[in-house]
Design an enzyme around this catalytic site. Structure first.
Site, mmCIF file in Angstrom:
data_model
loop_
_atom_site.group_PDB
_atom_site.id
_atom_site.type_symbol
_atom_site.label_atom_id
_atom_site.label_comp_id
_atom_site.label_asym_id
_atom_site.label_seq_id
_atom_site.Cartn_x
_atom_site.Cartn_y
_atom_site.Cartn_z
ATOM 1 N N SER A 117 37.335 52.317 46.115
ATOM 2 C CA SER A 117 36.736 51.245 46.903
ATOM 3 C C SER A 117 37.301 51.280 48.330
ATOM 4 C CB SER A 117 36.968 49.909 46.212
ATOM 5 O OG SER A 117 36.165 48.891 46.761
ATOM 6 N N ASP A 167 26.392 49.645 41.424
ATOM 7 C CA ASP A 167 27.377 49.298 42.450
ATOM 8 C C ASP A 167 26.652 49.217 43.782
ATOM 9 O OD1 ASP A 167 29.474 49.121 44.255
ATOM 10 O OD2 ASP A 167 30.558 50.865 43.486
ATOM 11 N N HIS A 178 30.907 48.551 39.881
ATOM 12 C CA HIS A 178 32.067 48.687 40.752
ATOM 13 C C HIS A 178 33.324 48.188 40.021
ATOM 14 C CE1 HIS A 178 33.710 49.114 44.848
ATOM 15 N NE2 HIS A 178 34.542 48.152 44.495
#
Length: 323
Positions: free
Chosen positions: A157, A251, A281
């Site tokens: 991320s 995501d 995610h």
């Protein structure tokens, strides 16, 4: 494909518990809740022969550092791993489970660095900290047990965003040389989008989440055009290290991660792209909740073993997105 059954069960459990989205909480609440969720979904804590909490000098003071070393002497191939958390949440504990598993699965040393967080320290503080840490580890390789010829960076991320930015700095600002990059559902394009308010599931990471983190990290929206904030916008991606890019089907960052993988490939960079169907995610950090998370960590370890000098063994069972 539809949401994976394990994701459906995870979402139902969050609904039953009345879990509030992080973007509705105070920073202190969100930081505590994020770490608790990662620990709850991380599975069993794997022992590692040698775990050391240390520090190294950064641009604005000492940075916390944690090293995970297998049972081996001398300099080792090393992955520098940057934790996720939207540049706003997290610390060295956030990536503890990932780092333990990758150290055990690769035979490499894994190092995670505690960079400065927004909004207290907005862009580019985190990028500068991460690059400084990689340079320090390479320049003082003997002190930290690093083989500087086999140095990789990675993260999930926001950590994937930082890893990509660090490779640009290493190429353009005098090193060090990086042998591989592991980018797990990375943010690569910070430009604001007009998104419909409806259709954003509050029980999962969504576009509201993306905007909340971005607002903390980039108080000046003009900074989104900087390639160190948005690596996808870099004019030139030639000469960057081989990459594994991992994405999740459900995501909001999937498209920009896959576009970055394609741009790397177009620039002549060796790229592996693995999209995990039915996943969301955060799954990579939660192998205790999602089998795909463990599989993706295995895939990451195989990539790192290959690029850092150990024979590669790629698991089967993810969507083939590579060209």
């Amino acid at each position: 494909m539809p949401l994976d059954p394990q994701v459906i069960a995870y979402r139902a459990a969050r609904a039953a518990a009345g879990v509030a989205p992080l973007y509705t909480q105070t920073l202190a609440e969100a930081r505590a809740a994020d770490l608790a969720a990662i620990r709850a979904g991380g599975g069993d804590v794997e022992p590692v022969p040698d775990v050391r909490d240390e520090s190294l000098p950064g641009p604005a003071g000492d940075l916390p550092l944690r090293r995970y070393r297998p049972a081996a002497d001398g300099p080792l191939p090393t992955l520098v791993y940057f934790f996720g958390g939207g540049w706003t949440l997290g610390g060295v504990d956030t990536a503890d489970g990932i780092c333990r598993r990758l150290a055990n699965a690769t035979g490499a040393q894994v190092v995670t660095v505690g960079y400065r967080l927004a909004p207290e320290h907005p862009f580019p503080a985190a990028v500068r900290d991460c690059h400084a840490a990689v340079r320090r580890l390479a320049e003082h390789a003997d002190e930290f047990g690093v083989d500087p010829a086999r140095l990789a960076v990675g993260g999930d991320s926001a950590g994937g965003n930082l890893a990509a930015a660090v490779t640009l700095l290493c190429r353009d600002a005098g090193g060090p040389s990086v042998a591989a990059q592991l980018l797990v559902y990375p943010n690569t394009d910070q430009r604001e989008r007009v998104e419909p308010a409806e259709g954003q599931d509050p029980l999962l990471f969504n576009r509201h989440s993306v905007a909340w983190y971005r607002g903390h990290y980039l108080p000046d929206p003009a900074d989104a055009a900087n390639p160190l904030a948005s690596p996808l916008l870099a004019e030139d991606l030639t000469g960057l290290p081989p990459a594994l890019v991992i994405t999740a089907e459900y995501d909001p960052l999937r498209e920009e991660g896959e576009r970055y993988a394609q741009r790397l490939r177009d620039a002549g960079v060796p790229v592996e792209l693995a999209r995990y169907p039915g996943m969301i995610h955060g799954f990579f950090a939660m192998p205790g909740a999602f089998d795909a998370g463990r599989h993706a960590q295995d895939r990451a370890a195989a990539f790192l073993r290959d690029r850092l000098g150990v024979a590669r063994c790629v698991p089967a069972g993810v969507d083939a997105v590579d060209g």
